[in-house]
Design an enzyme around this catalytic site. Structure first.
Site, PDB file in Angstrom:
ATOM      1  N   ARG A  19     -16.179  -6.994 -34.733  1.00  0.00           N
ATOM      2  CA  ARG A  19     -17.041  -7.516 -33.655  1.00  0.00           C
ATOM      3  C   ARG A  19     -18.259  -8.248 -34.236  1.00  0.00           C
ATOM      4  O   ARG A  19     -18.349  -9.474 -34.172  1.00  0.00           O
ATOM      5  CB  ARG A  19     -17.480  -6.368 -32.737  1.00  0.00           C
ATOM      6  CG  ARG A  19     -18.090  -6.806 -31.420  1.00  0.00           C
ATOM      7  CD  ARG A  19     -19.493  -7.349 -31.511  1.00  0.00           C
ATOM      8  NE  ARG A  19     -20.446  -6.370 -32.056  1.00  0.00           N
ATOM      9  CZ  ARG A  19     -21.708  -6.669 -32.342  1.00  0.00           C
ATOM     10  NH1 ARG A  19     -22.181  -7.883 -32.131  1.00  0.00           N
ATOM     11  NH2 ARG A  19     -22.506  -5.766 -32.874  1.00  0.00           N
ATOM     12  N   ASP A  20     -19.167  -7.536 -34.852  1.00  0.00           N
ATOM     13  CA  ASP A  20     -20.397  -8.185 -35.320  1.00  0.00           C
ATOM     14  C   ASP A  20     -20.064  -9.230 -36.379  1.00  0.00           C
ATOM     15  O   ASP A  20     -20.660 -10.310 -36.428  1.00  0.00           O
ATOM     16  CB  ASP A  20     -21.354  -7.121 -35.902  1.00  0.00           C
ATOM     17  CG  ASP A  20     -22.813  -7.544 -35.845  1.00  0.00           C
ATOM     18  OD1 ASP A  20     -23.074  -8.747 -35.684  1.00  0.00           O
ATOM     19  OD2 ASP A  20     -23.689  -6.681 -35.974  1.00  0.00           O
ATOM     20  N   HIS A 211     -28.301   0.329 -38.157  1.00  0.00           N
ATOM     21  CA  HIS A 211     -27.472  -0.893 -38.124  1.00  0.00           C
ATOM     22  C   HIS A 211     -28.257  -1.957 -38.898  1.00  0.00           C
ATOM     23  O   HIS A 211     -29.148  -2.606 -38.353  1.00  0.00           O
ATOM     24  CB  HIS A 211     -27.261  -1.273 -36.654  1.00  0.00           C
ATOM     25  CG  HIS A 211     -26.485  -2.543 -36.421  1.00  0.00           C
ATOM     26  ND1 HIS A 211     -25.219  -2.565 -35.893  1.00  0.00           N
ATOM     27  CD2 HIS A 211     -26.807  -3.843 -36.605  1.00  0.00           C
ATOM     28  CE1 HIS A 211     -24.807  -3.810 -35.759  1.00  0.00           C
ATOM     29  NE2 HIS A 211     -25.757  -4.614 -36.192  1.00  0.00           N
ATOM     30  N   HIS A 213     -28.576  -5.351 -41.132  1.00  0.00           N
ATOM     31  CA  HIS A 213     -28.072  -6.610 -41.692  1.00  0.00           C
ATOM     32  C   HIS A 213     -28.721  -6.762 -43.065  1.00  0.00           C
ATOM     33  O   HIS A 213     -29.776  -6.178 -43.345  1.00  0.00           O
ATOM     34  CB  HIS A 213     -28.393  -7.775 -40.751  1.00  0.00           C
ATOM     35  CG  HIS A 213     -27.503  -7.772 -39.539  1.00  0.00           C
ATOM     36  ND1 HIS A 213     -26.424  -8.616 -39.408  1.00  0.00           N
ATOM     37  CD2 HIS A 213     -27.510  -7.003 -38.418  1.00  0.00           C
ATOM     38  CE1 HIS A 213     -25.811  -8.366 -38.253  1.00  0.00           C
ATOM     39  NE2 HIS A 213     -26.457  -7.386 -37.637  1.00  0.00           N
ATOM     40  N   CYS A 244     -25.589 -12.877 -36.366  1.00  0.00           N
ATOM     41  CA  CYS A 244     -25.748 -12.833 -34.909  1.00  0.00           C
ATOM     42  C   CYS A 244     -25.959 -14.264 -34.465  1.00  0.00           C
ATOM     43  O   CYS A 244     -26.810 -14.969 -35.017  1.00  0.00           O
ATOM     44  CB  CYS A 244     -26.942 -11.966 -34.522  1.00  0.00           C
ATOM     45  SG  CYS A 244     -27.245 -11.989 -32.749  1.00  0.00           S
ATOM     46  N   ASN A 253     -23.787  -7.936 -41.657  1.00  0.00           N
ATOM     47  CA  ASN A 253     -24.142  -6.524 -41.795  1.00  0.00           C
ATOM     48  C   ASN A 253     -23.989  -6.142 -43.261  1.00  0.00           C
ATOM     49  O   ASN A 253     -23.270  -6.784 -44.011  1.00  0.00           O
ATOM     50  CB  ASN A 253     -23.155  -5.667 -40.996  1.00  0.00           C
ATOM     51  CG  ASN A 253     -23.170  -5.990 -39.530  1.00  0.00           C
ATOM     52  OD1 ASN A 253     -22.408  -6.830 -39.070  1.00  0.00           O
ATOM     53  ND2 ASN A 253     -24.044  -5.343 -38.807  1.00  0.00           N
TER      54      ASN A 253
END
Ligand code: HMG
Ligand code: MG
Length: 309
Positions: A19-20, A211, A213, A244, A253
């Site tokens: 996803r990310d 979370h 990055h 993002c 990430n």
């Protein structure tokens, strides 16, 4: 000698690459490739994989295949397959797709909230109320994600009070887990501990996740700093994929292979097979046409090649 803080003996690593990671790739990958990636990650042993995002395809076209992906994956019993759901439209799609967990995503920065989800923080929380209630009624897990908890690409500094306030609001919505996100990777270890300490006061340590990055190369140090506070859930992305779309210049990430290498070295159990994650990284590098950005992953892959000579 000064007493060292004890670290958790085991952690949960949430794999967010599908996803990310993939939401920010220029190449639109087919659903079949995404399905194989998720299946490989399932086989590697993750207890939680963020596999989909039910957002507007006009805003994030890379996630438009989420329904197909969720329908095609081979699920392992006990593994949580999560999906992002910004509103009821997203929730309905996630429910039909049989997501185990839905993720409402807000921000500690007003400016980022407007750019990312087109509304203020207060409006977003009001929007999430319906999603949170529906998730509870349908027996789904609910996770809250808080962007820009350490800094914002649009407004710069984000006050600790603003983070604590959104953590409290996510808690009141009934979140089972709350992610404290460094969207643009600007945090450093002491700053990380200051933010995490406030989040712990507002929620509970067992329900918080980091979370990070890795834009400025600080993510592993920030994870270690969070481990010292007892935080035991971390998000990472195979191959270091990601970014993002609404945070220009932010890189992916922290790479899953790097996190696993560090956890293995610290003797912290993850239940994940690092070799299979390296395989998954090599698999996804092919359609993306580039080498992954994990230092540990690339070193392990190079060692394999050397061993074959
Ligand atoms: P909006 O334009 O304000 O919403 O978007 P709207 O309700 O006015 O709807 C406009 C159009 O979008 C309509 O379509 C809706 O049907 C459609 P039209 O009539 O124009 O054809 N729409 C949807 N379509 C599919 N699924 C939906 C949906 N909702 C509306 N759920 C919205 C508001 C939130 C939907 C929009 O701003 C959006 O999708 N934004 C994407 C945000 C996003 O995905 N960002 C990246 C993920 S967050 C992230 O990466 C951060 C994180 O990793 C933590 C960190 O690192 O910080 C989690
Ligand atoms: Mg993110």
């Amino acid at each position: 000698m000064k007493q060292q803080p004890s670290l958790p003996q085991q952690v949960k690593i949430v794999e967010v690459g599908p996803r990310d990671g993939l939401q920010n790739e220029k190449e639109a990958l087919s659903a079949a490739v995404k399905i194989e990636l998720v299946d490989r990650l399932t086989q590697a042993g993750f207890a939680n994989i963020e596999a989909a995002s039910f957002v507007s395809p006009k805003w994030v076209p890379q996630m438009a295949t989420s329904t197909e992906v969720m329908a095609g994956i081979a699920r392992r019993p006990g593994t949580i397959y999560s999906a992002l759901t910004p509103n009821m439209q997203g929730f309905e799609a996630a429910l039909l797709a049989k997501a185990d967990e839905v993720v409402i995503f807000g921000s500690a920065s007003e400016a980022f909230s407007q750019k990312n989800i087109n509304c203020s923080i207060a409006e977003s929380i009001a929007r999430f109320e319906g999603v949170a209630k529906a998730a509870k009624d349908d027996g789904l897990r609910l996770r809250g994600s808080i962007s820009c908890a350490f800094g914002c690409p649009y407004q710069g500094e984000v006050p600790l009070d603003a983070v604590a306030d959104v953590v409290g609001r996510m808690r009141d919505l009934g979140c089972d887990e709350i992610d404290i996100a460094d969207t643009i990777g600007v945090a450093t270890p002491r700053k990380t501990q200051a933010v995490m300490a406030r989040a712990i006061e507002a929620f509970h340590v067992g329900g918080l996740s980091g979370h990070f990055h890795d834009t400025y190369g600080q993510a592993l140090a920030n994870i270690y700093a969070s481990l010292e506070l007892g935080i035991a859930i971390y998000h990472s992305s195979v191959s270091g994929l990601g970014g993002c779309p609404y945070a220009k210049g932010a890189t992916g990430n922290v790479a899953t292979e790097d996190v696993l290498y560090m956890m293995n070295g610290l003797g912290i159990a993850t239940g994940i097979d690092l070799d299979l994650v390296v395989d998954a990284s090599q698999f996804i590098s092919q359609p993306l046409g580039r080498e992954g950005s994990s230092r540990a992953g690339n070193a392990l892959a190079a060692k394999r090649t050397a061993a074959c000579r």
